[in-house]
Structure formats: structure tokens, C-alpha cells
Design a protein around this motif. Structure first.
Motif, PDB file in Angstrom:
ATOM      1  N   ALA A   1      14.306   0.070  -1.327  1.00 14.68           N
ATOM      2  CA  ALA A   1      14.088   1.316  -0.589  1.00 14.68           C
ATOM      3  C   ALA A   1      14.957   2.449  -1.136  1.00 14.68           C
ATOM      4  O   ALA A   1      14.539   3.609  -1.128  1.00 14.68           O
ATOM      5  N   ASN A   2      16.144   2.117  -1.628  1.00 19.76           N
ATOM      6  CA  ASN A   2      17.028   3.135  -2.205  1.00 19.76           C
ATOM      7  C   ASN A   2      16.561   3.613  -3.577  1.00 19.76           C
ATOM      8  O   ASN A   2      16.918   4.704  -3.997  1.00 19.76           O
ATOM      9  N   GLU A   3      15.775   2.804  -4.273  1.00 17.06           N
ATOM     10  CA  GLU A   3      15.329   3.146  -5.628  1.00 17.06           C
ATOM     11  C   GLU A   3      13.985   3.863  -5.666  1.00 17.06           C
ATOM     12  O   GLU A   3      13.705   4.624  -6.585  1.00 17.06           O
ATOM     13  N   ILE A   4      13.150   3.609  -4.695  1.00 17.84           N
ATOM     14  CA  ILE A   4      11.775   4.118  -4.715  1.00 17.84           C
ATOM     15  C   ILE A   4      11.703   5.540  -4.186  1.00 17.84           C
ATOM     16  O   ILE A   4      12.293   5.874  -3.165  1.00 17.84           O
ATOM     17  N   ASP A   5      10.936   6.345  -4.889  1.00 23.71           N
ATOM     18  CA  ASP A   5      10.582   7.682  -4.424  1.00 23.71           C
ATOM     19  C   ASP A   5       9.097   7.634  -4.089  1.00 23.71           C
ATOM     20  O   ASP A   5       8.254   7.506  -4.981  1.00 23.71           O
ATOM     21  N   GLY A   6       8.773   7.670  -2.819  1.00 24.19           N
ATOM     22  CA  GLY A   6       7.376   7.597  -2.415  1.00 24.19           C
ATOM     23  C   GLY A   6       7.235   7.053  -1.012  1.00 24.19           C
ATOM     24  O   GLY A   6       8.218   6.874  -0.292  1.00 24.19           O
ATOM     25  N   ALA A   7       6.007   6.820  -0.641  1.00 23.12           N
ATOM     26  CA  ALA A   7       5.690   6.308   0.687  1.00 23.12           C
ATOM     27  C   ALA A   7       4.964   4.973   0.533  1.00 23.12           C
ATOM     28  O   ALA A   7       4.152   4.799  -0.377  1.00 23.12           O
ATOM     29  N   TYR A   8       5.244   4.017   1.419  1.00 18.89           N
ATOM     30  CA  TYR A   8       4.672   2.685   1.259  1.00 18.89           C
ATOM     31  C   TYR A   8       4.817   1.873   2.524  1.00 18.89           C
ATOM     32  O   TYR A   8       5.623   2.188   3.407  1.00 18.89           O
ATOM     33  N   CYS A   9       4.044   0.816   2.603  1.00 22.35           N
ATOM     34  CA  CYS A   9       4.337  -0.293   3.508  1.00 22.35           C
ATOM     35  C   CYS A   9       4.163  -1.562   2.688  1.00 22.35           C
ATOM     36  O   CYS A   9       3.372  -1.619   1.742  1.00 22.35           O
ATOM     37  N   LEU A  10       4.929  -2.571   3.033  1.00 18.41           N
ATOM     38  CA  LEU A  10       5.061  -3.756   2.203  1.00 18.41           C
ATOM     39  C   LEU A  10       5.160  -4.993   3.086  1.00 18.41           C
ATOM     40  O   LEU A  10       5.843  -4.982   4.107  1.00 18.41           O
TER      41      LEU A  10
ATOM     42  N   THR B   1       0.862  -1.173   0.000  1.00 17.35           N
ATOM     43  CA  THR B   1       0.000   0.000   0.000  1.00 17.35           C
ATOM     44  C   THR B   1       0.895   1.218   0.000  1.00 17.35           C
ATOM     45  O   THR B   1       1.948   1.223   0.633  1.00 17.35           O
ATOM     46  N   GLY B   2       0.524   2.209  -0.753  1.00 19.82           N
ATOM     47  CA  GLY B   2       1.333   3.414  -0.823  1.00 19.82           C
ATOM     48  C   GLY B   2       1.316   4.021  -2.206  1.00 19.82           C
ATOM     49  O   GLY B   2       0.407   3.785  -3.003  1.00 19.82           O
ATOM     50  N   ASN B   3       2.361   4.785  -2.488  1.00 26.23           N
ATOM     51  CA  ASN B   3       2.464   5.488  -3.751  1.00 26.23           C
ATOM     52  C   ASN B   3       3.931   5.565  -4.152  1.00 26.23           C
ATOM     53  O   ASN B   3       4.732   6.185  -3.453  1.00 26.23           O
ATOM     54  N   VAL B   4       4.264   4.940  -5.267  1.00 28.57           N
ATOM     55  CA  VAL B   4       5.622   5.000  -5.797  1.00 28.57           C
ATOM     56  C   VAL B   4       5.613   6.046  -6.909  1.00 28.57           C
ATOM     57  O   VAL B   4       5.124   5.797  -8.017  1.00 28.57           O
ATOM     58  N   LYS B   5       6.129   7.220  -6.597  1.00 25.48           N
ATOM     59  CA  LYS B   5       6.058   8.349  -7.536  1.00 25.48           C
ATOM     60  C   LYS B   5       6.892   8.111  -8.795  1.00 25.48           C
ATOM     61  O   LYS B   5       6.554   8.608  -9.856  1.00 25.48           O
ATOM     62  N   ASN B   6       7.958   7.341  -8.697  1.00 27.06           N
ATOM     63  CA  ASN B   6       8.811   7.084  -9.865  1.00 27.06           C
ATOM     64  C   ASN B   6       8.570   5.693 -10.460  1.00 27.06           C
ATOM     65  O   ASN B   6       9.438   5.132 -11.117  1.00 27.06           O
ATOM     66  N   CYS B   7       7.379   5.151 -10.281  1.00 25.58           N
ATOM     67  CA  CYS B   7       7.049   3.818 -10.774  1.00 25.58           C
ATOM     68  C   CYS B   7       7.208   3.716 -12.292  1.00 25.58           C
ATOM     69  O   CYS B   7       7.801   2.754 -12.793  1.00 25.58           O
ATOM     70  N   PHE B   8       6.691   4.693 -13.029  1.00 25.13           N
ATOM     71  CA  PHE B   8       6.771   4.646 -14.489  1.00 25.13           C
ATOM     72  C   PHE B   8       8.225   4.582 -14.943  1.00 25.13           C
ATOM     73  O   PHE B   8       8.582   3.771 -15.803  1.00 25.13           O
ATOM     74  N   GLU B   9       9.075   5.411 -14.359  1.00 23.28           N
ATOM     75  CA  GLU B   9      10.489   5.437 -14.749  1.00 23.28           C
ATOM     76  C   GLU B   9      11.180   4.112 -14.426  1.00 23.28           C
ATOM     77  O   GLU B   9      11.964   3.598 -15.235  1.00 23.28           O
ATOM     78  N   LEU B  10      10.890   3.561 -13.259  1.00 19.97           N
ATOM     79  CA  LEU B  10      11.487   2.278 -12.888  1.00 19.97           C
ATOM     80  C   LEU B  10      11.009   1.154 -13.808  1.00 19.97           C
ATOM     81  O   LEU B  10      11.801   0.307 -14.235  1.00 19.97           O
ATOM     82  N   ALA B  11       9.714   1.148 -14.124  1.00 23.57           N
ATOM     83  CA  ALA B  11       9.182   0.126 -15.037  1.00 23.57           C
ATOM     84  C   ALA B  11       9.846   0.241 -16.407  1.00 23.57           C
ATOM     85  O   ALA B  11      10.195  -0.782 -17.011  1.00 23.57           O
ATOM     86  N   GLU B  12      10.039   1.454 -16.892  1.00 22.31           N
ATOM     87  CA  GLU B  12      10.694   1.652 -18.189  1.00 22.31           C
ATOM     88  C   GLU B  12      12.136   1.144 -18.166  1.00 22.31           C
ATOM     89  O   GLU B  12      12.604   0.544 -19.139  1.00 22.31           O
ATOM     90  N   GLN B  13      12.834   1.354 -17.052  1.00 22.90           N
ATOM     91  CA  GLN B  13      14.200   0.841 -16.928  1.00 22.90           C
ATOM     92  C   GLN B  13      14.214  -0.681 -17.047  1.00 22.90           C
ATOM     93  O   GLN B  13      15.060  -1.260 -17.736  1.00 22.90           O
ATOM     94  N   PHE B  14      13.273  -1.342 -16.359  1.00 19.47           N
ATOM     95  CA  PHE B  14      13.194  -2.802 -16.442  1.00 19.47           C
ATOM     96  C   PHE B  14      12.843  -3.253 -17.852  1.00 19.47           C
ATOM     97  O   PHE B  14      13.415  -4.210 -18.367  1.00 19.47           O
TER      98      PHE B  14
END
Length: 187
Positions: free
Chosen positions: A134-143, A86-99
Motif C-alpha cells: 500500500a505504501n508503494e502503489i500509486d493508484g486505486a484498487y481492491c485486492l 481490480t483497480g489501476n496501479v499508475k506506477n506499475c511500469f516503474e515498480l516492475a522495472e525496479q523488480f
């Protein structure tokens, strides 16, 4: 033994107590120490799972209610794992594109939970993977991550999303909020 007999009941009610109005999906994932089982539904938790717990027996598990279909289960070089987020990964699109540029594929289009799972499985082990994620994600979350050997919990380093630990004789629980703890006898 007492807890083991109530495990699935506590997981059912503990997950039910956390569902909010408007959440579209619900799911449970359990482990017997060897294999991870998963079941998800579209709709409200209680009516979806009231008659659909058979086969989810185990000794540990994670539950989810939210806007996306979770938990997800993956097979990786770290083994079979199940993830709730639960949360919000603000740089999700960029990380997905890298993968994607590295040749990875996504079943769900590269949403938050898929990106998190890919980041975690880049580690030498689950704990190392959580640190790297945790070092790659920009956002707030719990996992929560369910592995055959146990459950791993993480939250963003800023603490914007809480993880609350509850305990009763023979059992420990972790949740994003403590609303159901009292009803289940957890402190």
C-alpha cells in the motif's frame, strides 16, 4: 456444515453475479486449508465453469471476472498464495522495472497483479506485505489474497474501490459490489 456443503455453489453464483459485459476472463481459486487450487478461462463465467467445478472443492475461495486472467497463484517464501485484483496501479511500469533491475522475472510482463504479488511477498508476513504494498502503489484498487489459512482483503487507503462484506449463517463473503448478495441470502 450447512455452509460447507454450499461453499462452491455460493462461490460460483457469487462470482457469476459480478461479471459485466465485455469482461474477457474468469477464474476461481479455492483452498481446503492446505493446498490452493486454481482454474481460469477465457470467456463468460457461467458457461466456462458450469461443468468445470470438479477439483475446486474446499472451504474458502476467491473468484474473478475481468479483462485479465486472474486469479493468479504463486509460490513464495510466505507460502502458496492466490491473488485477485481490480483497480489501476499508475506506477506499475516503474515498480516492475525496479523488480527487473533486481533480477526478478515476470510471467505476464509485469502487469498490476504480478507487481502487487511481488510487493506483498516482500513483507515479513501477508499483513506486513499488504501494508508495504500500500505504501508503494500509486493508484486505486481492491485486492483479495487466498492463503491456506484464510482470505486477506485490502483496498487502497483512499477508499476509491469498495470492498463490501456480507454474512449469512455460517458464511462471510467479500466483494467489490453487493449485487449478488441478496440472491445468495447474504446481508
Amino acid at each position: 456444515k450447512k455452509y460447507r456443503d454450499n461453499f462452491l455453489k455460493d462461490l460460483f453464483w457469487g462470482t457469476f453475479y459480478l461479471q459485466h459485459l465485455g469482461e474477457e476472463y474468469c477464474g476461481l481459486s479455492t483452498s481446503d486449508g492446505e493446498k490452493i487450487k486454481i482454474r481460469t478461462h477465457r470467456g463468460l463465467f457461467r458457461p466456462s465453469f458450469a461443468e468445470d467445478l470438479e477439483g475446486l472443492e474446499g472451504k474458502e475461495g476467491i473468484g474473478f471476472c475481468g479483462m485479465d486472467r486472474e486469479p493468479i497463484r504463486i509460490d513464495s517464501r510466505l507460502g502458496q498464495l492466490s491473488f485477485c485484483f481490480t483497480g489501476n496501479v499508475k506506477n506499475c511500469f516503474e515498480l516492475a522495472e525496479q523488480f527487473k533491475n533486481l533480477g526478478h522475472s515476470f510471467e505476464r510482463g509485469g502487469d498490476d497483479i504480478e507487481v502487487i504479488a511481488k510487493l506483498v511477498t516482500q513483507g515479513e508476513n501477508i499483513i506486513d506485505g499488504i501494508k508495504k504494498m500500500a505504501n508503494e502503489i500509486d493508484g486505486a484498487y481492491c485486492l483479495l489474497i487466498l492463503a491456506p489459512e484464510g482470505i486477506y482483503a485490502a483496498r487502497d487507503p483512499t477508499g476509491h474501490w469498495s470492498l463490501i462484506i456480507g454474512e449469512k449463517e455460517g458464511a462471510i463473503t467479500i466483494a467489490s459490489e453487493s449485487g449478488g448478495f441478496f440472491n445468495l441470502g447474504f446481508k
